[in-house]
Design a protein around this motif. Structure first.
Motif, PDB file in Angstrom:
ATOM      1  N   PHE A   1      -2.253   5.857   4.052  1.00 56.28           N
ATOM      2  CA  PHE A   1      -1.667   4.940   3.073  1.00 56.28           C
ATOM      3  C   PHE A   1      -0.148   5.079   3.000  1.00 56.28           C
ATOM      4  O   PHE A   1       0.586   4.103   3.026  1.00 56.28           O
ATOM      5  CB  PHE A   1      -2.246   5.198   1.677  1.00 56.28           C
ATOM      6  CG  PHE A   1      -3.727   5.018   1.571  1.00 56.28           C
ATOM      7  CD1 PHE A   1      -4.432   4.272   2.504  1.00 56.28           C
ATOM      8  CD2 PHE A   1      -4.435   5.599   0.534  1.00 56.28           C
ATOM      9  CE1 PHE A   1      -5.804   4.100   2.409  1.00 56.28           C
ATOM     10  CE2 PHE A   1      -5.810   5.443   0.420  1.00 56.28           C
ATOM     11  CZ  PHE A   1      -6.489   4.690   1.364  1.00 56.28           C
ATOM     12  N   ILE A   2       0.304   6.309   2.903  1.00 56.08           N
ATOM     13  CA  ILE A   2       1.722   6.557   2.648  1.00 56.08           C
ATOM     14  C   ILE A   2       2.590   6.311   3.881  1.00 56.08           C
ATOM     15  O   ILE A   2       3.795   6.124   3.785  1.00 56.08           O
ATOM     16  CB  ILE A   2       1.905   8.006   2.121  1.00 56.08           C
ATOM     17  CG1 ILE A   2       3.252   8.136   1.413  1.00 56.08           C
ATOM     18  CG2 ILE A   2       1.754   9.015   3.228  1.00 56.08           C
ATOM     19  CD1 ILE A   2       3.404   9.444   0.648  1.00 56.08           C
ATOM     20  N   PHE A   3       1.944   6.273   5.069  1.00 57.42           N
ATOM     21  CA  PHE A   3       2.685   6.026   6.304  1.00 57.42           C
ATOM     22  C   PHE A   3       2.322   4.670   6.914  1.00 57.42           C
ATOM     23  O   PHE A   3       2.548   4.444   8.111  1.00 57.42           O
ATOM     24  CB  PHE A   3       2.396   7.135   7.325  1.00 57.42           C
ATOM     25  CG  PHE A   3       2.841   8.506   6.873  1.00 57.42           C
ATOM     26  CD1 PHE A   3       4.178   8.813   6.732  1.00 57.42           C
ATOM     27  CD2 PHE A   3       1.893   9.474   6.572  1.00 57.42           C
ATOM     28  CE1 PHE A   3       4.587  10.071   6.313  1.00 57.42           C
ATOM     29  CE2 PHE A   3       2.292  10.746   6.158  1.00 57.42           C
ATOM     30  CZ  PHE A   3       3.642  11.047   6.021  1.00 57.42           C
ATOM     31  N   ALA A   4       1.779   3.779   6.091  1.00 59.02           N
ATOM     32  CA  ALA A   4       1.277   2.501   6.603  1.00 59.02           C
ATOM     33  C   ALA A   4       2.345   1.681   7.313  1.00 59.02           C
ATOM     34  O   ALA A   4       2.063   1.017   8.315  1.00 59.02           O
ATOM     35  CB  ALA A   4       0.673   1.686   5.458  1.00 59.02           C
TER      36      ALA A   4
ATOM     37  N   VAL B   1       0.838  -1.199   0.000  1.00 61.21           N
ATOM     38  CA  VAL B   1       0.000   0.000   0.000  1.00 61.21           C
ATOM     39  C   VAL B   1       0.875   1.253   0.000  1.00 61.21           C
ATOM     40  O   VAL B   1       0.607   2.223  -0.721  1.00 61.21           O
ATOM     41  CB  VAL B   1      -0.946   0.009   1.223  1.00 61.21           C
ATOM     42  CG1 VAL B   1      -1.658   1.359   1.342  1.00 61.21           C
ATOM     43  CG2 VAL B   1      -1.978  -1.111   1.101  1.00 61.21           C
ATOM     44  N   VAL B   2       1.937   1.228   0.801  1.00 64.14           N
ATOM     45  CA  VAL B   2       2.861   2.367   0.827  1.00 64.14           C
ATOM     46  C   VAL B   2       3.447   2.605  -0.558  1.00 64.14           C
ATOM     47  O   VAL B   2       3.447   3.737  -1.061  1.00 64.14           O
ATOM     48  CB  VAL B   2       3.999   2.126   1.846  1.00 64.14           C
ATOM     49  CG1 VAL B   2       5.064   3.213   1.724  1.00 64.14           C
ATOM     50  CG2 VAL B   2       3.458   2.104   3.268  1.00 64.14           C
ATOM     51  N   ALA B   3       3.971   1.553  -1.161  1.00 68.19           N
ATOM     52  CA  ALA B   3       4.633   1.683  -2.465  1.00 68.19           C
ATOM     53  C   ALA B   3       3.676   2.183  -3.539  1.00 68.19           C
ATOM     54  O   ALA B   3       4.018   3.092  -4.311  1.00 68.19           O
ATOM     55  CB  ALA B   3       5.231   0.334  -2.875  1.00 68.19           C
ATOM     56  N   GLU B   4       2.477   1.622  -3.594  1.00 66.14           N
ATOM     57  CA  GLU B   4       1.530   2.005  -4.640  1.00 66.14           C
ATOM     58  C   GLU B   4       0.982   3.417  -4.419  1.00 66.14           C
ATOM     59  O   GLU B   4       0.800   4.179  -5.364  1.00 66.14           O
ATOM     60  CB  GLU B   4       0.382   1.001  -4.711  1.00 66.14           C
ATOM     61  CG  GLU B   4       0.789  -0.382  -5.170  1.00 66.14           C
ATOM     62  CD  GLU B   4       1.412  -0.387  -6.572  1.00 66.14           C
ATOM     63  OE1 GLU B   4       1.143   0.552  -7.367  1.00 66.14           O
ATOM     64  OE2 GLU B   4       2.168  -1.324  -6.867  1.00 66.14           O
ATOM     65  N   SER B   5       0.726   3.763  -3.180  1.00 67.53           N
ATOM     66  CA  SER B   5       0.213   5.114  -2.917  1.00 67.53           C
ATOM     67  C   SER B   5       1.278   6.161  -3.236  1.00 67.53           C
ATOM     68  O   SER B   5       0.969   7.216  -3.819  1.00 67.53           O
ATOM     69  CB  SER B   5      -0.254   5.244  -1.472  1.00 67.53           C
ATOM     70  OG  SER B   5       0.817   5.056  -0.556  1.00 67.53           O
ATOM     71  N   ILE B   6       2.524   5.889  -2.891  1.00 70.53           N
ATOM     72  CA  ILE B   6       3.601   6.827  -3.218  1.00 70.53           C
ATOM     73  C   ILE B   6       3.734   6.978  -4.727  1.00 70.53           C
ATOM     74  O   ILE B   6       3.884   8.093  -5.242  1.00 70.53           O
ATOM     75  CB  ILE B   6       4.937   6.345  -2.610  1.00 70.53           C
ATOM     76  CG1 ILE B   6       4.919   6.519  -1.083  1.00 70.53           C
ATOM     77  CG2 ILE B   6       6.111   7.112  -3.209  1.00 70.53           C
ATOM     78  CD1 ILE B   6       6.138   5.950  -0.384  1.00 70.53           C
TER      79      ILE B   6
ATOM     80  N   HIS C   1      14.711  -0.100   2.897  1.00 69.49           N
ATOM     81  CA  HIS C   1      13.762   0.335   1.861  1.00 69.49           C
ATOM     82  C   HIS C   1      14.105   1.771   1.450  1.00 69.49           C
ATOM     83  O   HIS C   1      13.253   2.648   1.390  1.00 69.49           O
ATOM     84  CB  HIS C   1      12.321   0.269   2.377  1.00 69.49           C
ATOM     85  CG  HIS C   1      11.905  -1.095   2.840  1.00 69.49           C
ATOM     86  ND1 HIS C   1      12.092  -1.541   4.139  1.00 69.49           N
ATOM     87  CD2 HIS C   1      11.326  -2.130   2.176  1.00 69.49           C
ATOM     88  CE1 HIS C   1      11.625  -2.773   4.250  1.00 69.49           C
ATOM     89  NE2 HIS C   1      11.167  -3.158   3.080  1.00 69.49           N
ATOM     90  N   ARG C   2      15.381   1.972   1.176  1.00 69.06           N
ATOM     91  CA  ARG C   2      15.891   3.325   0.951  1.00 69.06           C
ATOM     92  C   ARG C   2      15.221   4.022  -0.233  1.00 69.06           C
ATOM     93  O   ARG C   2      14.853   5.200  -0.141  1.00 69.06           O
ATOM     94  CB  ARG C   2      17.404   3.264   0.731  1.00 69.06           C
ATOM     95  CG  ARG C   2      18.048   4.621   0.552  1.00 69.06           C
ATOM     96  CD  ARG C   2      19.554   4.515   0.608  1.00 69.06           C
ATOM     97  NE  ARG C   2      20.183   5.809   0.538  1.00 69.06           N
ATOM     98  CZ  ARG C   2      21.422   6.048   0.887  1.00 69.06           C
ATOM     99  NH1 ARG C   2      22.165   5.063   1.365  1.00 69.06           N
ATOM    100  NH2 ARG C   2      21.931   7.251   0.780  1.00 69.06           N
ATOM    101  N   ASP C   3      15.071   3.325  -1.355  1.00 68.09           N
ATOM    102  CA  ASP C   3      14.458   3.940  -2.536  1.00 68.09           C
ATOM    103  C   ASP C   3      13.031   4.370  -2.239  1.00 68.09           C
ATOM    104  O   ASP C   3      12.600   5.467  -2.628  1.00 68.09           O
ATOM    105  CB  ASP C   3      14.469   2.968  -3.718  1.00 68.09           C
ATOM    106  CG  ASP C   3      15.877   2.730  -4.246  1.00 68.09           C
ATOM    107  OD1 ASP C   3      16.762   3.562  -3.947  1.00 68.09           O
ATOM    108  OD2 ASP C   3      16.093   1.723  -4.945  1.00 68.09           O
ATOM    109  N   LEU C   4      12.304   3.511  -1.545  1.00 69.30           N
ATOM    110  CA  LEU C   4      10.920   3.831  -1.181  1.00 69.30           C
ATOM    111  C   LEU C   4      10.871   5.027  -0.237  1.00 69.30           C
ATOM    112  O   LEU C   4      10.042   5.927  -0.387  1.00 69.30           O
ATOM    113  CB  LEU C   4      10.268   2.613  -0.532  1.00 69.30           C
ATOM    114  CG  LEU C   4       8.751   2.716  -0.244  1.00 69.30           C
ATOM    115  CD1 LEU C   4       7.977   2.874  -1.534  1.00 69.30           C
ATOM    116  CD2 LEU C   4       8.283   1.481   0.510  1.00 69.30           C
ATOM    117  N   ALA C   5      11.778   5.047   0.735  1.00 76.08           N
ATOM    118  CA  ALA C   5      11.826   6.157   1.689  1.00 76.08           C
ATOM    119  C   ALA C   5      12.164   7.464   0.987  1.00 76.08           C
ATOM    120  O   ALA C   5      11.620   8.531   1.322  1.00 76.08           O
ATOM    121  CB  ALA C   5      12.857   5.864   2.775  1.00 76.08           C
TER     122      ALA C   5
END
Length: 236
Positions: free
Chosen positions: A61-64, A19-24, A105-109
């Protein structure tokens, strides 16, 4: 904990990260306001209803992953209490665990940082989320070291959280030198200089005063000279 429970927790963690990845991704491509809940649900492969069973709003979503991480950190602190570990250092280890999660999860962060920096509502939510970690540390210390002044507990938790947040921001901005090893060095420094258990080991500062006097003076007269040199007002 049984195998089924562990598998369930892992599935929940994977779902939250999805959810985090898709919402971002959608917020970056379409904009936060333009992205609908239905779009996030479809991208995550679940129904709108399922999404809202887990989250209360789009901001969630983005902070799940933070919610799951807060639970992990709280459990880590509880384990440290059962093991009789130094509570001050346990807070440092908990901060390291948070940093390690985002480093993994550096890229995501980094993508989240770019999205959050553009949306005031998300920036506000990030501040609140950050404070929840600090509050968790404060409450842990309040429980573990109740005889320590509250202001010292708060100051320690703030110092640990501040060092962590600074290096985390540097990391997501692309600073390769912002690593968990650097964080560990800073946390050790905070622990050594701030925690009461270590502070008691530091000797008090010693001042040395040199006073020149005539060799013919008696001990009482030398004492008078010393008093005069150390006193701003006239010595009677």
């Amino acid at each position: 904990m049984n195998t089924g429970a562990i598998a369930g927790e892992q599935d929940a963690a994977r779902f939250r990260m999805q959810v985090v990845a898709e919402s971002i991704r959608l917020f970056a491509e379409q904009g936060y306001e333009a992205t609908t809940v239905d779009a996030v649900a479809a991208a995550a492969g679940v129904s709108r209803r399922t999404l809202f069973r887990q989250f209360r709003s789009k901001e969630d979503f983005i902070f799940a992953d933070h919610e799951q991480l807060l639970v992990r950190v709280a459990a880590r602190l509880e384990e440290s209490e059962s093991a009789g570990e130094d509570p001050w250092w346990s807070v440092c280890l908990a901060a390291e665990e948070v940093f390690a999660h985002f480093a993994a999860h550096r890229d995501l962060a980094s993508r989240r940082y770019r999205v959050v920096s553009q949306v005031p509502a998300l920036r506000d939510r990030e501040l609140v989320t950050t404070y929840r970690y600090q509050r968790l540390f404060e409450e842990f210390l309040r429980h573990r070291v109740p005889d320590t002044p509250r202001v010292r507990q708060v100051a320690y938790a703030a110092a640990v959280t501040g060092a962590h947040n600074h290096l985390l921001r540097q990391m997501v901005r692309g600073d390769e030198s912002a690593t968990i090893d650097v964080l560990r060095v800073e946390l050790r420094r905070i622990h050594a200089t701030t925690s009461p258990s270590r502070a008691r080991q530091v000797p008090s500062a010693t001042a040395v005063t040199v006073v020149a006097h005539d060799v013919s003076l008696t001990a009482d007269q030398i004492a008078d000279v010393v008093r005069e040199r150390l006193t701003w007002h006239p010595v009677p």
